[in-house]
Design a protein around this motif. Structure first.
Motif, mmCIF file in Angstrom:
data_model
loop_
_atom_site.group_PDB
_atom_site.id
_atom_site.type_symbol
_atom_site.label_atom_id
_atom_site.label_comp_id
_atom_site.label_asym_id
_atom_site.label_seq_id
_atom_site.Cartn_x
_atom_site.Cartn_y
_atom_site.Cartn_z
ATOM 1 N N VAL A 240 7.582 -11.685 -11.225
ATOM 2 C CA VAL A 240 6.634 -10.884 -10.462
ATOM 3 C C VAL A 240 5.342 -10.715 -11.244
ATOM 4 C CG1 VAL A 240 6.211 -8.634 -9.386
ATOM 5 C CG2 VAL A 240 8.488 -9.665 -9.273
ATOM 6 N N LYS A 241 4.218 -10.904 -10.567
ATOM 7 C CA LYS A 241 2.903 -10.762 -11.174
ATOM 8 C C LYS A 241 2.148 -9.645 -10.463
ATOM 9 C CE LYS A 241 3.274 -14.106 -14.165
ATOM 10 N NZ LYS A 241 3.113 -13.881 -15.622
ATOM 11 N N GLY A 242 2.099 -8.481 -11.070
ATOM 12 C CA GLY A 242 1.390 -7.350 -10.483
ATOM 13 C C GLY A 242 2.289 -6.505 -9.591
ATOM 14 N N ARG A 243 1.838 -5.289 -9.326
ATOM 15 C CA ARG A 243 2.644 -4.332 -8.546
ATOM 16 C C ARG A 243 1.897 -3.803 -7.330
ATOM 17 N NH1 ARG A 243 7.915 -4.982 -9.963
ATOM 18 N NH2 ARG A 243 8.002 -5.479 -12.198
ATOM 19 N N LEU A 244 0.874 -4.512 -6.900
ATOM 20 C CA LEU A 244 0.089 -4.069 -5.756
ATOM 21 C C LEU A 244 0.971 -3.898 -4.522
ATOM 22 C CD1 LEU A 244 -2.917 -3.568 -4.903
ATOM 23 C CD2 LEU A 244 -2.913 -5.939 -4.084
ATOM 24 N N VAL A 245 0.748 -2.816 -3.781
ATOM 25 C CA VAL A 245 1.484 -2.544 -2.539
ATOM 26 C C VAL A 245 0.567 -2.827 -1.355
ATOM 27 C CG1 VAL A 245 2.547 -0.746 -1.109
ATOM 28 C CG2 VAL A 245 2.995 -0.815 -3.585
ATOM 29 N N SER A 246 1.034 -3.635 -0.408
ATOM 30 C CA SER A 246 0.300 -3.920 0.823
ATOM 31 C C SER A 246 1.097 -3.348 1.993
ATOM 32 C CB SER A 246 0.110 -5.433 1.008
ATOM 33 O OG SER A 246 -0.467 -5.709 2.267
ATOM 34 N N TYR A 247 0.639 -2.223 2.522
ATOM 35 C CA TYR A 247 1.399 -1.532 3.565
ATOM 36 C C TYR A 247 1.498 -2.362 4.848
ATOM 37 C CZ TYR A 247 0.802 2.501 0.511
ATOM 38 O OH TYR A 247 0.820 3.351 -0.571
ATOM 39 N N GLY A 248 0.428 -3.075 5.178
ATOM 40 C CA GLY A 248 0.467 -3.902 6.373
ATOM 41 C C GLY A 248 1.497 -5.005 6.281
ATOM 42 N N HIS A 249 1.594 -5.627 5.107
ATOM 43 C CA HIS A 249 2.596 -6.675 4.930
ATOM 44 C C HIS A 249 4.006 -6.095 4.907
ATOM 45 C CE1 HIS A 249 -0.815 -9.282 3.376
ATOM 46 N NE2 HIS A 249 -0.253 -10.009 4.319
ATOM 47 N N ASP A 250 4.171 -4.922 4.325
ATOM 48 C CA ASP A 250 5.492 -4.289 4.331
ATOM 49 C C ASP A 250 6.021 -4.136 5.751
ATOM 50 O OD1 ASP A 250 5.588 -4.012 1.557
ATOM 51 O OD2 ASP A 250 4.869 -1.948 1.564
ATOM 52 N N ILE A 251 5.204 -3.573 6.631
ATOM 53 C CA ILE A 251 5.684 -3.283 7.986
ATOM 54 C C ILE A 251 5.761 -4.563 8.816
ATOM 55 C CG2 ILE A 251 3.444 -2.704 9.020
ATOM 56 C CD1 ILE A 251 6.770 -0.790 9.548
ATOM 57 N N LEU A 294 -3.055 3.387 9.243
ATOM 58 C CA LEU A 294 -2.366 2.887 8.054
ATOM 59 C C LEU A 294 -3.383 2.396 7.035
ATOM 60 C CD1 LEU A 294 0.481 2.277 6.871
ATOM 61 C CD2 LEU A 294 0.261 -0.031 7.825
ATOM 62 N N TRP A 295 -3.318 2.965 5.842
ATOM 63 C CA TRP A 295 -4.199 2.534 4.766
ATOM 64 C C TRP A 295 -3.901 1.095 4.356
ATOM 65 C CZ3 TRP A 295 -2.747 7.802 2.442
ATOM 66 C CH2 TRP A 295 -3.663 8.781 2.873
ATOM 67 N N TYR A 296 -4.803 0.532 3.574
ATOM 68 C CA TYR A 296 -4.749 -0.906 3.285
ATOM 69 C C TYR A 296 -3.809 -1.242 2.119
ATOM 70 C CZ TYR A 296 -6.415 -5.697 2.781
ATOM 71 O OH TYR A 296 -6.496 -7.062 2.716
ATOM 72 N N GLU A 297 -4.139 -0.757 0.925
ATOM 73 C CA GLU A 297 -3.372 -1.134 -0.269
ATOM 74 C C GLU A 297 -3.296 0.033 -1.250
ATOM 75 O OE1 GLU A 297 -4.301 -5.934 -0.702
ATOM 76 O OE2 GLU A 297 -5.445 -4.501 -1.899
ATOM 77 N N TYR A 298 -2.312 -0.072 -2.137
ATOM 78 C CA TYR A 298 -2.161 0.924 -3.206
ATOM 79 C C TYR A 298 -1.829 0.202 -4.498
ATOM 80 C CZ TYR A 298 -0.254 4.831 -5.920
ATOM 81 O OH TYR A 298 -0.011 5.774 -6.904
ATOM 82 N N GLU A 299 -2.540 0.570 -5.573
ATOM 83 C CA GLU A 299 -2.291 -0.005 -6.888
ATOM 84 C C GLU A 299 -1.586 1.040 -7.754
ATOM 85 O OE1 GLU A 299 -1.338 -1.730 -9.732
ATOM 86 O OE2 GLU A 299 -2.579 -3.150 -8.599
ATOM 87 N N SER A 301 -0.454 1.073 -10.805
ATOM 88 C CA SER A 301 -0.831 1.192 -12.221
ATOM 89 C C SER A 301 -2.016 2.120 -12.425
ATOM 90 C CB SER A 301 -1.133 -0.193 -12.798
ATOM 91 O OG SER A 301 -2.243 -0.777 -12.138
ATOM 92 N N THR A 302 -2.915 2.188 -11.441
ATOM 93 C CA THR A 302 -4.094 3.059 -11.535
ATOM 94 C C THR A 302 -4.041 4.219 -10.539
ATOM 95 O OG1 THR A 302 -5.297 1.667 -9.956
ATOM 96 C CG2 THR A 302 -5.532 1.134 -12.298
ATOM 97 N N GLN A 303 -2.980 4.233 -9.736
ATOM 98 C CA GLN A 303 -2.823 5.230 -8.671
ATOM 99 C C GLN A 303 -4.029 5.237 -7.729
ATOM 100 O OE1 GLN A 303 -1.936 8.891 -10.922
ATOM 101 N NE2 GLN A 303 0.232 8.548 -10.495
ATOM 102 N N HIS A 304 -4.545 4.039 -7.470
ATOM 103 C CA HIS A 304 -5.720 3.912 -6.599
ATOM 104 C C HIS A 304 -5.304 3.469 -5.208
ATOM 105 C CE1 HIS A 304 -9.715 3.098 -5.144
ATOM 106 N NE2 HIS A 304 -9.414 1.828 -4.913
ATOM 107 N N MET A 305 -5.673 4.249 -4.211
ATOM 108 C CA MET A 305 -5.434 3.911 -2.818
ATOM 109 C C MET A 305 -6.703 3.303 -2.220
ATOM 110 S SD MET A 305 -3.266 4.022 -0.199
ATOM 111 C CE MET A 305 -2.081 5.368 -0.463
ATOM 112 N N VAL A 306 -6.570 2.102 -1.672
ATOM 113 C CA VAL A 306 -7.672 1.524 -0.899
ATOM 114 C C VAL A 306 -7.545 2.125 0.501
ATOM 115 C CG1 VAL A 306 -8.763 -0.575 -0.032
ATOM 116 C CG2 VAL A 306 -7.634 -0.591 -2.264
ATOM 117 N N ALA A 307 -8.300 3.168 0.752
ATOM 118 C CA ALA A 307 -8.110 3.980 1.956
ATOM 119 C C ALA A 307 -8.904 3.470 3.146
ATOM 120 C CB ALA A 307 -8.459 5.431 1.658
ATOM 121 N N GLU A 308 -9.172 2.171 3.145
ATOM 122 C CA GLU A 308 -9.707 1.541 4.345
ATOM 123 C C GLU A 308 -8.564 1.318 5.335
ATOM 124 O OE1 GLU A 308 -13.051 -1.051 1.862
ATOM 125 O OE2 GLU A 308 -11.240 -2.009 2.666
ATOM 126 N N LYS A 309 -8.922 1.221 6.607
ATOM 127 C CA LYS A 309 -7.912 0.959 7.642
ATOM 128 C C LYS A 309 -8.357 -0.270 8.424
ATOM 129 C CE LYS A 309 -6.991 5.868 7.677
ATOM 130 N NZ LYS A 309 -7.521 7.141 8.220
#
Length: 392
Positions: A240-251, A294-299, A301-309
């Motif tokens: 695994v390379k990175g821990r970025l969360v993509s909410y759209g891809h999850d659902i 639904l927000w876009y992405e969450y990182e 490691s930095t606790q940063h939410m990309v709060a675009e929709k």
């Protein structure tokens, strides 16, 4: 009833989306469909025409015809197929070009597995609409090409990208925002989606085994069993390379994985992905805002939410939460789907020019990006409408 209101709204919205792509996008000078329409509905007649865009247009019109029986949609599917066949299929080396220029000349000739997957997906749907054996033959030929050149016979899965002649590429990225890794969740999800659609019109035993292998890769490598989120990027050895969360891809994956297991009638994998669909829907709820979007992405490691929709996660959330509600009718998932549609209807539908906006920023302002382009297609939103019409 919420489900009736949702079904009726999305049935109406499907007609609105199809009307936009029927009236605004056909290129009467060079054939096919324009490659770019901006936020203000200005057409760029000289824009490149991408394989992903054109495969998704082909799939959308074929799928909408298959669902509704509206005879006016079939000529548009034929228009898309004809242009794709003449200008994007590489008859010499196999696969499809990434993009052609506005007149149809090869522009970017790299072989991106993601784009080829969408061609398989589209041609399988087009065969269902027309019963033209030549269309199914294209889908089967592209499938065999991927198995020959892109499949990792040693460690499983599919590599990302190649030169036109199927040689290794240094830059494997699907887009500029992606990590340059040899294997990605996104490509595997859409290879799976394509293979499952092909299986419905060509139930061949080796293809079934390939689908089972892909589902097992998601089970064993790609889904984080603890969190229910997807890992997005991997090296050749599946690290695994990175821990970025993509909410759209999850659902999106939550329902596509189950659909693939059901398509091949695998009872064990179907049972597994029914349970996992619920877990992934719960994980996706972490990205829901109070307004239902639904927000876009969450990182992490930095606790940063990309709060675009963006437009496409909303479309996938509507389907994914309805899917979860069908698996667990006593839960809150139907309300989640309805709330997401309500958000979309209020903030993302362009009531003046048609289609959906690209998205809105954290402050609520509209993102002035393409209405149509290499990535902005009628696939996510039209498919969401069709899925809800079928499911409800």
């Amino acid at each position: 009833m919420i489900q009736q209101a949702l079904k009726q709204a999305l049935q109406t919205e499907l007609h609105r989306i199809l009307h936009y792509w029927t009236t605004c996008l056909p290129d009467e000078q060079y054939g096919g469909f324009y490659g770019k329409v901006d936020h203000y509905n200005n057409v760029d007649t000289l824009a490149p025409k991408g394989a992903v865009l054109n495969a998704r247009i082909l799939w959308t019109f074929a799928a909408a015809y298959n669902l509704t029986g509206d005879a006016s949609l079939l000529p548009l599917a034929r228009r898309a197929e004809c242009w794709f066949r003449e200008h994007l299929l590489d008859t010499e080396h196999g696969g499809v070009y990434w993009a052609a220029d506005h007149e149809g000349r090869p522009l970017e000739t790299k072989k991106q597995v993601y784009a080829i997957a969408f061609a398989i997906y589209a041609y399988s749907e087009y065969y269902r609409a027309t019963k033209e054996e030549a269309a199914r033959a294209v889908a089967i030929r592209l499938y065999n090409t991927l198995q020959r050149y892109a499949y990792d016979h040693k460690l499983g899965g599919y590599f990302e990208a190649f030169t036109r002649e199927w040689k290794p590429l240094q830059d494997q990225r699907l887009s500029e925002k992606d990590a340059n890794e040899k294997k990605t969740m996104n490509t595997h999800l859409h290879v799976l989606e394509a293979y499952a659609n092909l299986y419905t019109v060509w139930p061949e035993s080796t293809l079934k085994k390939n689908i089972q292998d892909l589902l097992q890769l998601f089970r064993d490598r790609i889904i984080d069993r603890k969190s229910g989120h997807l890992h997005l990027f991997f090296n050749e050895q599946w690290q695994v390379k990175g821990r970025l969360v993509s909410y759209g891809h999850d659902i999106e994956a939550s329902w596509l994985l189950l659909e693939a297991a059901q398509a091949i009638h695998d009872a064990e994998l179907t049972a597994y992905f029914k349970a996992m669909a619920l877990k992934m829907a719960l994980a996706t709820e972490e990205g829901l805002a109070r307004d239902g979007g639904l927000w876009y992405e969450y990182e992490p490691s930095t606790q940063h939410m990309v709060a675009e929709k963006h437009w496409w996660p909303q479309a996938e959330a509507i389907v994914g939460f309805v899917n979860a509600w069908q698996l667990q009718p006593s839960g809150r998932f139907l309300q989640r789907a309805y709330d997401c549609w309500t958000f979309t209807e209020k903030h993302l539908l362009d009531r003046t020019n048609g289609e959906w906006y690209w998205g809105i920023r954290e402050d609520g302002t509209v993102m002035e990006e393409d209405k149509a382009g290499l990535w902005k297609c009628p696939y996510h939103n039209a498919r969401a409408c069709m899925e809800i019409m079928k499911r409800l």
